[in-house]
Design a protein around this motif. Structure first.
Motif, PDB file in Angstrom:
ATOM      1  N   TRP A   8      -0.827  10.428 -12.199  1.00  0.00           N
ATOM      2  CA  TRP A   8      -0.337   9.283 -11.434  1.00  0.00           C
ATOM      3  C   TRP A   8       0.686   9.727 -10.384  1.00  0.00           C
ATOM      4  O   TRP A   8       0.633   9.316  -9.227  1.00  0.00           O
ATOM      5  N   ASN A   9       1.612  10.602 -10.773  1.00  0.00           N
ATOM      6  CA  ASN A   9       2.643  11.064  -9.855  1.00  0.00           C
ATOM      7  C   ASN A   9       2.105  11.984  -8.773  1.00  0.00           C
ATOM      8  O   ASN A   9       2.735  12.167  -7.729  1.00  0.00           O
ATOM      9  N   SER A  12      -0.163  10.140  -3.799  1.00  0.00           N
ATOM     10  CA  SER A  12       0.900   9.785  -2.854  1.00  0.00           C
ATOM     11  C   SER A  12       1.414   8.371  -3.122  1.00  0.00           C
ATOM     12  O   SER A  12       0.672   7.503  -3.595  1.00  0.00           O
ATOM     13  N   LEU A  13       2.701   8.153  -2.817  1.00  0.00           N
ATOM     14  CA  LEU A  13       3.330   6.858  -3.089  1.00  0.00           C
ATOM     15  C   LEU A  13       2.634   5.736  -2.334  1.00  0.00           C
ATOM     16  O   LEU A  13       2.451   4.632  -2.872  1.00  0.00           O
ATOM     17  N   ARG A  16      -0.448   4.688  -4.139  1.00  0.00           N
ATOM     18  CA  ARG A  16      -0.107   3.946  -5.360  1.00  0.00           C
ATOM     19  C   ARG A  16       0.340   2.521  -5.024  1.00  0.00           C
ATOM     20  O   ARG A  16       0.025   1.573  -5.743  1.00  0.00           O
ATOM     21  N   GLN A 179      19.113  10.496  -5.964  1.00  0.00           N
ATOM     22  CA  GLN A 179      18.042  10.688  -6.938  1.00  0.00           C
ATOM     23  C   GLN A 179      17.730   9.391  -7.675  1.00  0.00           C
ATOM     24  O   GLN A 179      16.569   9.080  -7.956  1.00  0.00           O
ATOM     25  N   ARG A 182      15.557   7.354  -5.534  1.00  0.00           N
ATOM     26  CA  ARG A 182      14.192   7.895  -5.542  1.00  0.00           C
ATOM     27  C   ARG A 182      13.440   7.438  -6.791  1.00  0.00           C
ATOM     28  O   ARG A 182      12.255   7.118  -6.746  1.00  0.00           O
ATOM     29  N   TRP A 183      14.152   7.415  -7.930  1.00  0.00           N
ATOM     30  CA  TRP A 183      13.514   6.962  -9.170  1.00  0.00           C
ATOM     31  C   TRP A 183      13.120   5.483  -9.067  1.00  0.00           C
ATOM     32  O   TRP A 183      12.041   5.090  -9.510  1.00  0.00           O
ATOM     33  N   SER A 186      10.109   5.109  -6.934  1.00  0.00           N
ATOM     34  CA  SER A 186       8.880   5.567  -7.599  1.00  0.00           C
ATOM     35  C   SER A 186       8.204   4.445  -8.379  1.00  0.00           C
ATOM     36  O   SER A 186       7.013   4.516  -8.684  1.00  0.00           O
ATOM     37  N   THR A 256       6.951   3.182   3.746  1.00  0.00           N
ATOM     38  CA  THR A 256       7.759   2.966   2.543  1.00  0.00           C
ATOM     39  C   THR A 256       8.742   1.814   2.745  1.00  0.00           C
ATOM     40  O   THR A 256       8.905   0.961   1.865  1.00  0.00           O
TER      41      THR A 256
END
Length: 409
Positions: A8-9, A12-13, A16, A179, A182-183, A186, A256
């Motif tokens: 899944w990761n 690409s975002l 998803r 970070q 970023r989480w 995600s 994004t």
């Protein structure tokens, strides 16, 4: 389970997020009463709103604290590009509104409940100044980005004389908050799934039918800014084909930001983009958070288009000098959008006051803005955020060109 997560990761975002959108549309049509699905969207937006103010504060403060005397900075050029871009965006909206005048059935739009519009440019400036001196902790809690930026600059400059250990600690905190964002990002596919589900289950696929022409004009003006005006501005700085850089910024930042609908939350994405472009961290670590606060080309388009839609609906004649004044007013107001509760939409009555339009009518236009906000706000944020990275890169590449260095795009 670990293998599934890794698979899944590895996707690409953006892909998803598109999957989340499709599933949200399907669930919104097939099971509109399953309101618990919408909770995913609320949690995602809530997390972004919670962490973004903290991110801006520590990034700007940490970057300024670690800046050493004598280091070359191009912040003047970046700020100039931000202001020029915002003003040009307002001009594009004026021209577009005159070429394709749009009228709106104001009776169908309810005024925004509990919204208080500023009464004039003096009130906007007063609000901005008061927000600058707001309590720093309160500014973070209330997401007052003008106050956050002001205090981050003050503390950052004050900490330049701090010990290396203190500066290292600030850097570690900035990295940790980045970070964390970023989480949160995600989880965007699941948050978008919930947001799309709520929009579709509540309003159906015909949500924008009544205001399609207005939405088309808004998106058209933003497209002209993104694909015509911004490339021209970039070309004048780097003197080479600007489109590879423009498309890179739109792809890696704009998409994004479109889904997160938060320029502040998109800061880590822009920082990573600038790093990949090889830009000077001392510059972009300040210019990117600054752009998330004052670089508001998309907001200038929204204020101008919706204000002139009210003008055309009421049959008011507008001359060229007044249109130019509107462009300046929209640009200045857009730069301070984060300092006014409600953002760009609540600055529409201010622009309407130029033409003697009553606050009641203007607030109905605000209501229209909220109705089409699902798309309008996403596109506005995508344009604003991608332009932050674009102009930051253009300003530095201009210096590279003078030095004879090869540009990466």
């Amino acid at each position: 389970m670990k293998g599934i997560l890794e698979k899944w990761n590895s996707i690409s975002l953006v892909k998803r997020i598109l999957v989340g959108m499709i599933i949200g549309i399907i669930l919104g049509l097939a099971a509109p009463k399953a309101t618990v699905i919408g909770l995913l969207g609320e949690l995602f937006v809530g997390a972004l709103k919670a962490v973004a103010p903290v991110l801006v504060f520590f990034l700007v403060m940490g970057a300024l604290a670690q800046h050493k005397e004598g280091k070359k900075s191009n912040m003047g050029s970046v700020i100039a590009l931000y202001l020029i871009g915002t003003f040009c965006s307002a001009l594009v909206a004026v021209v577009g509104s005159f070429i394709f005048p749009v009228t709106v059935n104001l009776g169908a739009a309810a005024a925004a409940e509990g919204a208080t519009a500023p009464g004039g440019i003096g009130e906007v400036l007063k609000t901005l100044l008061l927000n600058v001196v707001s309590n720093p902790v309160g500014s973070i809690v209330d997401a007052n980005y003008v106050g956050i930026l002001a205090w981050a600059v003050i503390f950052g400059l004050a900490l330049r004389q701090a010990s290396d250990k203190t500066k290292e600690f600030l850097g570690d905190v900035s990295n940790a908050v980045t970070q964390a964002v970023r989480w949160v990002i995600s989880f965007a596919p699941f948050g978008i799934l919930g947001l799309v589900f709520t929009a579709i289950s509540t309003n159906g696929m015909g949500i924008f039918k009544d205001y399609g022409s207005l939405l088309a004009l808004l998106l058209g003006c933003m497209a002209v800014v993104a694909f015509v005006v911004n490339p021209i501005i970039v070309y004048l700085n780097i003197r080479k084909n600007p489109y590879p850089l423009v498309f890179k910024c739109l792809k890696e930042s704009g998409i994004t930001a479109f889904f997160t609908r938060s320029s502040a939350a998109n800061i880590p994405v822009n920082m990573e983009l600038c790093e990949n472009l090889g830009l000077n961290e001392d510059n972009y670590s300040v210019s990117i958070p600054l752009g998330a606060t004052i670089n508001m080309g998309g907001a200038a388009v929204t204020i101008t288009v919706l204000s002139l839609a009210a003008v055309h609906t009421l049959g008011i004649e507008v001359d060229i000098p007044t249109a130019i004044v509107l462009s300046v007013l929209s640009a200045v107001s857009a730069c301070g959008a984060s300092g006014v509760a409600g953002g760009s939409l609540l600055l529409i009555p201010l622009a309407c006051s130029l033409f003697g339009i009553s606050n009641d009518i203007a607030m109905q236009m605000v209501g229209v803005g909220f109705i089409i906000g699902v798309i309008q706000d996403s596109c506005e944020t995508g344009l604003n955020s991608s332009t932050d990275a674009l102009f930051t890169a253009a300003a530095e590449f201009k210096e590279w060109r003078k030095e004879g260095r090869k540009l990466p795009v």
